[in-house]
Design an enzyme around this catalytic site. Structure first.
Site, PDB file in Angstrom:
ATOM      1  N   HIS A  18      44.228  41.484   0.709  1.00 29.73           N
ATOM      2  CA  HIS A  18      44.275  40.017   0.844  1.00 29.73           C
ATOM      3  C   HIS A  18      44.242  39.682   2.324  1.00 29.73           C
ATOM      4  CE1 HIS A  18      46.398  36.028  -0.520  1.00 29.73           C
ATOM      5  NE2 HIS A  18      45.556  35.812   0.486  1.00 29.73           N
ATOM      6  N   HIS A  20      41.872  37.138   4.947  1.00 29.29           N
ATOM      7  CA  HIS A  20      40.781  36.196   5.234  1.00 29.29           C
ATOM      8  C   HIS A  20      40.254  36.534   6.616  1.00 29.29           C
ATOM      9  CE1 HIS A  20      42.050  33.518   1.885  1.00 29.29           C
ATOM     10  NE2 HIS A  20      43.246  34.041   2.156  1.00 29.29           N
ATOM     11  N   GLU A 201      50.825  30.249  -5.183  1.00 32.29           N
ATOM     12  CA  GLU A 201      51.277  30.273  -3.780  1.00 32.29           C
ATOM     13  C   GLU A 201      52.091  28.991  -3.582  1.00 32.29           C
ATOM     14  OE1 GLU A 201      48.160  29.780  -0.855  1.00 32.29           O
ATOM     15  OE2 GLU A 201      49.400  30.528   0.785  1.00 32.29           O
ATOM     16  N   ASP A 279      47.126  38.278   4.804  1.00 34.95           N
ATOM     17  CA  ASP A 279      46.582  36.931   4.585  1.00 34.95           C
ATOM     18  C   ASP A 279      45.790  36.434   5.802  1.00 34.95           C
ATOM     19  OD1 ASP A 279      46.069  34.701   3.036  1.00 34.95           O
ATOM     20  OD2 ASP A 279      48.076  33.848   3.151  1.00 34.95           O
ATOM     21  N   ASP A 280      46.488  35.806   6.745  1.00 30.50           N
ATOM     22  CA  ASP A 280      45.844  35.273   7.957  1.00 30.50           C
ATOM     23  C   ASP A 280      46.655  35.742   9.160  1.00 30.50           C
ATOM     24  OD1 ASP A 280      43.838  33.309   6.685  1.00 30.50           O
ATOM     25  OD2 ASP A 280      45.742  32.788   5.731  1.00 30.50           O
TER      26      ASP A 280
HETATM   27  N1  ADE Z   1      42.759  30.262   3.163  1.00 28.41           N
HETATM   28  C1  ADE Z   1      43.184  31.061   4.129  1.00 28.41           C
HETATM   29  N2  ADE Z   1      44.452  31.417   3.911  1.00 28.41           N
HETATM   30  C2  ADE Z   1      44.837  30.840   2.760  1.00 28.41           C
HETATM   31  C3  ADE Z   1      46.023  30.838   2.002  1.00 28.41           C
HETATM   32  N3  ADE Z   1      47.120  31.499   2.357  1.00 28.41           N
HETATM   33  N4  ADE Z   1      46.064  30.106   0.872  1.00 28.41           N
HETATM   34  C4  ADE Z   1      44.985  29.423   0.485  1.00 28.41           C
HETATM   35  N5  ADE Z   1      43.851  29.397   1.165  1.00 28.41           N
HETATM   36  C5  ADE Z   1      43.764  30.094   2.290  1.00 28.41           C
HETATM   37 ZN    ZN Z   2      45.053  33.977   1.227  1.00 25.82          ZN
END
Ligand code: ADE
Ligand code: ZN
Length: 367
Positions: A18, A20, A201, A279-280
Site C-alpha cells: 500500500h 501511493h 479508513e 501509504d504516503d
Molecule cells: N490517496 C493517497 N493516499 C490516500 C489515502 N490514505 N486514502 C485515500 N486516498 C489516498
Molecule cells: Zn492509501
C-alpha cells in the site's frame, strides 16, 4: 526501542502493498521539479512546505497531495519519482512493492497517460534488472470523481494492460461508497485486472464489506474500521482477506488519536491477515520501517511477531506462489540467523510475549 529491534526491522525482508507513488514526493523533490518545470509554488521553501504537513483529516491531506502533484509533468518526472522510491525501498529491505498511481490526478491537468505509465514503468524495469525490489503497478480511480470518469480512465489504461496488473480505489472516502464503482470494477475484472480498494479508513465498516461484495476487491487498503463490526472481523479472518494497514497514516490523518488506540494489534489478535505499509510516506513521517517500529513499540511485538508480519506481507502479495514461498523462506532464514546470533549478542530470546497467537492463521508462518 532497543537498537537491536530497530536493526532487526531494518534488515527484515518485507513487501510493501500500500504505497501511493505520488505520496513519496518529498518536499525537496517538489522544489526540484517545480524549478525544472517552471511551476510556481505557494511555499517559499522546503521547510515552509514541510511545515504545512499538519493534517486535520483525509481531505485536508488530499488537498495538499493534489496540489504537490502539479510539479509532475513529464515522463522523466514520473521516472525520477519512482526511481527515488525504489532506492529507498531497497535501503529498507523491501523486496517486493505493489505500487499505486492516480492516473486522473495527472490526466485532468493535461498530462498524457503515456508519460505517467512509461515514466514509472521505466523505473520499475530498472529495479527489476538490478537489485530489485520486484514490483507490480496498480492504477487507482479517484472516488470523489464520477463513475463515468473512472470508466473512461479504465478504457484509457488498456494500451498498458500488460504493465498494469490491477485497479484500486482511493481519494475521499466519505460519501463515495464502493457501490458507485461497481460497474467499473466489474468491467475491469472482466478485462483481467485484479482489484483492491481503500475502505474503512474514514468510511464505515460497511464500506469494507461492500468493497468485497460489490467490487470484488481481493485486498482491502486500510480496512481498520472493520474493528467496529465483530461479524465483519470474523469474515475477514474466515476468508483470509488481507488488510494493508498504514499505522502512521492513520495517526497523522487523525483516524486514531495515538498508536496505543490504533486497532492494528486487536486485528492481529483476532487473526486478520494484517500487513504493515506506509501509504504516503513523504507526508506521514516515515517509510515502511518506521511503521513497523511504531507498531512494535506501541504493542511490544517480538521479533517473531515482526517476522510473521513480514511473511504475511509476501503471503498477501500478488507474487506467483513459488516466488511467495521463496520470499517467506527468506524471512524464516533471517529470523533463524538472528535466533542463532542472540546468544552471542546476549539478547534474550523473546523481547516480550508473542502477540501473534499460536492458533491464528499466522501460525503457518510462525517460527
Ligand atoms: N490517496 C493517497 N493516499 C490516500 C489515502 N490514505 N486514502 C485515500 N486516498 C489516498
Ligand atoms: Zn492509501
Amino acid at each position: 526501542m532497543s537498537n537491536a529491534i530497530a536493526e532487526f526491522i531494518d534488515g527484515l525482508p518485507k513487501a510493501e502493498l500500500h504505497l501511493h507513488i505520488e505520496g513519496t514526493l518529498e518536499p525537496e523533490m517538489v522544489f526540484t521539479l517545480a524549478e525544472r518545470n517552471r511551476v510556481n509554488l505557494p511555499y517559499s521553501s522546503v521547510e515552509a512546505l514541510r511545515a504545512a504537513y499538519d493534517f486535520e483529516n483525509l481531505q485536508d491531506f488530499l488537498n495538499l497531495y493534489y496540489q504537490a502533484t502539479r510539479v509532475l509533468l513529464t515522463e522523466r518526472d514520473f521516472h525520477d519519482l519512482a526511481s527515488a522510491y525504489l532506492a529507498r525501498a531497497r535501503a529498507q529491505n523491501i523486496r517486493h512493492a505493489e505500487i499505486f498511481f492516480d492516473p486522473q490526478a495527472h490526466t485532468r491537468r493535461g498530462v498524457p497517460l503515456a508519460a505517467i505509465v512509461e515514466g514509472i514503468g521505466a523505473a520499475l524495469d530498472e529495479a527489476s534488472r538490478s537489485n530489485g525490489p520486484t514490483t507490480r503497478l496498480i492504477a487507482c480511480f479517484l472516488r470523489d470523481l464520477d463513475a463515468a470518469d473512472a470508466m473512461r480512465t479504465l478504457d484509457s489504461l488498456l494500451p498498458w494492460r500488460a504493465r498494469i496488473v490491477g485497479v484500486g480505489l482511493d481519494s475521499a472516502e466519505a460519501n463515495n461508497p464502493p457501490a458507485k464503482f461497481a460497474e467499473t470494477f466489474s468491467r475491469a475484472r472482466r478485462l483481467g485486472f485484479r482489484a483492491v480498494a481503500h475502505a474503512g479508513e474514514e468510511g464505515p465498516a460497511a464500506f469494507v464489506a461492500d468493497a468485497l461484495d460489490k467490487l470484488g476487491a481481493e485486498r482491502i487498503d486500510h480496512g481498520v474500521r472493520a474493528i467496529e463490526d465483530p461479524e465483519l472481523v470474523a469474515r475477514l479472518v474466515r476468508e483470509q482477506v488481507p488488510l494493508t494497514v498504514c499505522p502512521l497514516s492513520n495517526i497523522r490523518l487523525r483516524v486514531y488519536s495515538d498508536m496505543p488506540h490504533h486497532p492494528v494489534s486487536r486485528l492481529i489478535d483476532a487473526g486478520v491477515l494484517v500487513t504493515i505499509n506506509s501509504d504516503d510516506p513523504a507526508y506521514f513521517g516515515g517509510y515502511v520501517n518506521a511503521n513497523y517500529r511504531a507498531v512494535q513499540e506501541a504493542f511490544d511485538l517480538t521479533t517473531s511477531d515482526l517476522a510473521a508480519l513480514a511473511k504475511a506481507s509476501f503471503a498477501a502479495s500478488w507474487l506467483e506462489p513459488a516466488e511467495k514461498a521463496t520470499k517467506i523462506e527468506e524471512v524464516q532464514l533471517y529470523l533463524q540467523r538472528l535466533n542463532k546470533a542472540r546468544a552471542a549478542l546476549d539478547i534474550p530470546k523473546h523481547h516480550g510475549v508473542n502477540r501473534i497467537p499460536i492458533m491464528t492463521p499466522f501460525n503457518v508462518f510462525h517460527d
